[in-house]
Design a protein around this motif. Structure first.
Motif, PDB file in Angstrom:
ATOM      1  N   THR A 120       0.865  -1.174   0.000  1.00 23.44           N
ATOM      2  CA  THR A 120       0.000   0.000   0.000  1.00 23.44           C
ATOM      3  C   THR A 120       0.902   1.224   0.000  1.00 23.44           C
ATOM      4  O   THR A 120       2.094   1.131   0.296  1.00 23.44           O
ATOM      5  CB  THR A 120      -0.929   0.034   1.225  1.00 23.44           C
ATOM      6  N   VAL A 123      -0.315   9.181   0.293  1.00 22.64           N
ATOM      7  CA  VAL A 123      -0.246  10.369  -0.561  1.00 22.64           C
ATOM      8  C   VAL A 123       1.189  10.887  -0.598  1.00 22.64           C
ATOM      9  O   VAL A 123       1.855  10.975   0.436  1.00 22.64           O
ATOM     10  CB  VAL A 123      -1.211  11.444  -0.033  1.00 22.64           C
ATOM     11  N   ILE A 150       1.344   9.614  -6.026  1.00 22.22           N
ATOM     12  CA  ILE A 150      -0.045   9.471  -5.591  1.00 22.22           C
ATOM     13  C   ILE A 150      -0.513  10.821  -5.055  1.00 22.22           C
ATOM     14  O   ILE A 150       0.048  11.346  -4.087  1.00 22.22           O
ATOM     15  CB  ILE A 150      -0.168   8.378  -4.520  1.00 22.22           C
ATOM     16  N   SER A 152      -3.822  11.564  -4.163  1.00 19.93           N
ATOM     17  CA  SER A 152      -4.804  11.437  -3.089  1.00 19.93           C
ATOM     18  C   SER A 152      -5.341  10.018  -3.054  1.00 19.93           C
ATOM     19  O   SER A 152      -5.175   9.252  -4.011  1.00 19.93           O
ATOM     20  CB  SER A 152      -5.965  12.423  -3.285  1.00 19.93           C
ATOM     21  N   ARG A 153      -5.972   9.674  -1.960  1.00 21.72           N
ATOM     22  CA  ARG A 153      -6.748   8.441  -1.852  1.00 21.72           C
ATOM     23  C   ARG A 153      -8.177   8.860  -1.563  1.00 21.72           C
ATOM     24  O   ARG A 153      -8.439   9.604  -0.619  1.00 21.72           O
ATOM     25  CB  ARG A 153      -6.221   7.550  -0.735  1.00 21.72           C
ATOM     26  N   THR A 154      -9.097   8.390  -2.375  1.00 20.06           N
ATOM     27  CA  THR A 154     -10.486   8.811  -2.246  1.00 20.06           C
ATOM     28  C   THR A 154     -11.376   7.689  -2.748  1.00 20.06           C
ATOM     29  O   THR A 154     -10.911   6.590  -3.034  1.00 20.06           O
ATOM     30  CB  THR A 154     -10.722  10.111  -3.052  1.00 20.06           C
ATOM     31  N   THR A 155     -12.671   7.931  -2.834  1.00 19.75           N
ATOM     32  CA  THR A 155     -13.583   6.978  -3.455  1.00 19.75           C
ATOM     33  C   THR A 155     -13.938   7.476  -4.849  1.00 19.75           C
ATOM     34  O   THR A 155     -14.005   8.677  -5.088  1.00 19.75           O
ATOM     35  CB  THR A 155     -14.866   6.800  -2.628  1.00 19.75           C
ATOM     36  N   PRO A 170     -12.641   2.564  -3.002  1.00 19.66           N
ATOM     37  CA  PRO A 170     -11.415   3.359  -2.832  1.00 19.66           C
ATOM     38  C   PRO A 170     -10.533   3.315  -4.070  1.00 19.66           C
ATOM     39  O   PRO A 170     -10.475   2.291  -4.762  1.00 19.66           O
ATOM     40  CB  PRO A 170     -10.726   2.667  -1.650  1.00 19.66           C
ATOM     41  N   TYR A 172      -6.595   5.089  -5.733  1.00 16.38           N
ATOM     42  CA  TYR A 172      -5.484   6.037  -5.728  1.00 16.38           C
ATOM     43  C   TYR A 172      -5.702   6.977  -6.913  1.00 16.38           C
ATOM     44  O   TYR A 172      -5.959   6.515  -8.029  1.00 16.38           O
ATOM     45  CB  TYR A 172      -4.149   5.329  -5.953  1.00 16.38           C
ATOM     46  N   TYR A 214      -6.901   7.155 -12.252  1.00 19.48           N
ATOM     47  CA  TYR A 214      -7.124   6.446 -10.999  1.00 19.48           C
ATOM     48  C   TYR A 214      -6.646   5.000 -11.088  1.00 19.48           C
ATOM     49  O   TYR A 214      -6.505   4.431 -12.170  1.00 19.48           O
ATOM     50  CB  TYR A 214      -8.614   6.469 -10.627  1.00 19.48           C
ATOM     51  N   PRO A 217      -6.863  -0.028  -5.719  1.00 22.34           N
ATOM     52  CA  PRO A 217      -5.859  -0.713  -4.881  1.00 22.34           C
ATOM     53  C   PRO A 217      -5.992  -2.231  -4.989  1.00 22.34           C
ATOM     54  O   PRO A 217      -7.101  -2.763  -5.022  1.00 22.34           O
ATOM     55  CB  PRO A 217      -6.192  -0.222  -3.470  1.00 22.34           C
TER      56      PRO A 217
END
Length: 342
Positions: A120, A123, A150, A152-155, A170, A172, A214, A217
């Motif tokens: 994993t 950011v 990376i 951000s990590r978001t949905t 989720p 990246y 995007y 993950p």
């Protein structure tokens, strides 16, 4: 003085690179990762549907994970390995809510990503993206490599055209321009080659209409990949908030159509029978009709037909093009109000 400059240079390099990256050089990482990435050629070629994509080996026996797309809508696809060898690939399973499919080629002792040793990243992490973007490689040429960070990590909240993307989990978001034709199904790795995720398809952000770079993950995919690969596949249970559930407002039976059983991923949408007195019967549909189009959308399978009908709203005009023997027949129906069908 010179010794001080050398120490300063090494300090800058150490600060610029993650600790793990220093254990393996950049060329070494490419040499280790590229053989695990494959080029995929299948259906497409019409209306900007490019017939090529990317996948990655997840077992030494030839299981390949890739993104679920139109490219796989063929009896078989061609898989080209890093060394130029070509194989016929078969879809062994798919999970559309994850935009995931698994192929199988007949191979042995192939290089692969061990899904028990993934990674994993947070950011700001420096990453590499491997894919057959724009079909740069077609034989034993290496796939393309992009480096980035990376962001951000978001949905994911995205769509393609008017259709919402099935995956909304989720992701990246990366600053590299990764999601272009052919890149879907490629991999994102750390700088030392550990697998982080799978590159997604070309989608736009639903909120601002911009293209999204995007990556899903690998932690969201690995269990399903292993289930499909080992023949222990079970589709994820759906919640009321799943877009697919929310969009299923109509089904074939609402129009009086009983379809043949949906037994494989690409079951052709044949009409098994038509309910007497139904909207379908009044429109002239008959048993053994094969549904080819809903509106302007090609319907290659029972499941696509189900998705298209599910998006209708009460009062919408439903245009179907069916094949009846050697003829194409067009019919139109109107979506009834629920509880007031027929």
């Amino acid at each position: 003085m010179r010794a001080d400059r050398i120490r300063l240079a090494w300090l800058l390099v150490a600060l610029a690179c993650p600790a793990s990256a220093s254990a393996q050089s950049f060329p070494d990482t490419i040499d280790a990762v590229a053989p695990k990435v494959v080029k995929i050629y299948g259906a497409g070629g019409l209306k900007n549907l490019y017939p090529y994509g990317t996948g990655f080996l997840v077992s030494p026996q030839g299981h390949i994970a890739t993104v679920w797309s139109h490219i796989l809508d063929a009896d078989s696809v061609t898989v080209v390995l890093n060394d130029g060898r070509r194989f016929e690939g078969k879809v062994v399973g798919a999970e559309p809510p994850l935009d995931l499919a698994v192929l199988k080629i007949e191979g042995e002792n192939l290089p692969y990503f061990d899904l028990s040793q993934t990674a994993t990243a947070g950011v700001g992490s420096r990453v590499l993206a491997f894919s057959n973007v724009f079909k740069v490689a077609s034989g034993n040429e290496a796939v393309s490599v992009l480096h980035g960070v990376i962001s951000s990590r978001t949905t994911l909240t995205a769509r393609r055209g008017v259709f919402e993307a099935p995956y909304s989990g989720p992701v990246y978001v990366v600053d590299a321009i990764t999601n272009n034709p052919g890149a879907g199904g490629g991999v994102l790795t750390t700088w030392d080659g550990r697998l982080l995720g799978m590159l997604g398809k070309e989608l736009r952000d639903s909120r601002n209409n911009t293209w999204v770079n995007y990556v899903v993950p690998i932690g969201e995919l690995s269990d399903m990949i292993q289930q499909i690969s080992t023949g222990k596949f079970r589709s994820r249970p759906k919640s009321d908030e799943d877009p697919e559930v929310q969009l299923r407002r109509y089904s074939a039976i609402d129009f009086g159509l009983v379809m043949v059983p949906d037994v494989v991923v690409r079951t052709p949408p044949y009409v098994d029978r038509v309910v007497a007195g139904s909207l379908a019967e009044k429109a002239g549909l008959k048993s053994n009709d094969l549904v080819l189009f809903v509106g302007e959308t090609l319907v290659p399978s029972h499941r696509i037909l189900r998705d298209e009908l599910g998006r209708l709203e009460a009062g919408d005009r439903l245009k179907l093009v069916v094949r009846r023997g050697d003829q194409l027949v067009t019919v139109e129906l109107q979506a009834p109000r629920k509880g007031a069908a027929e």
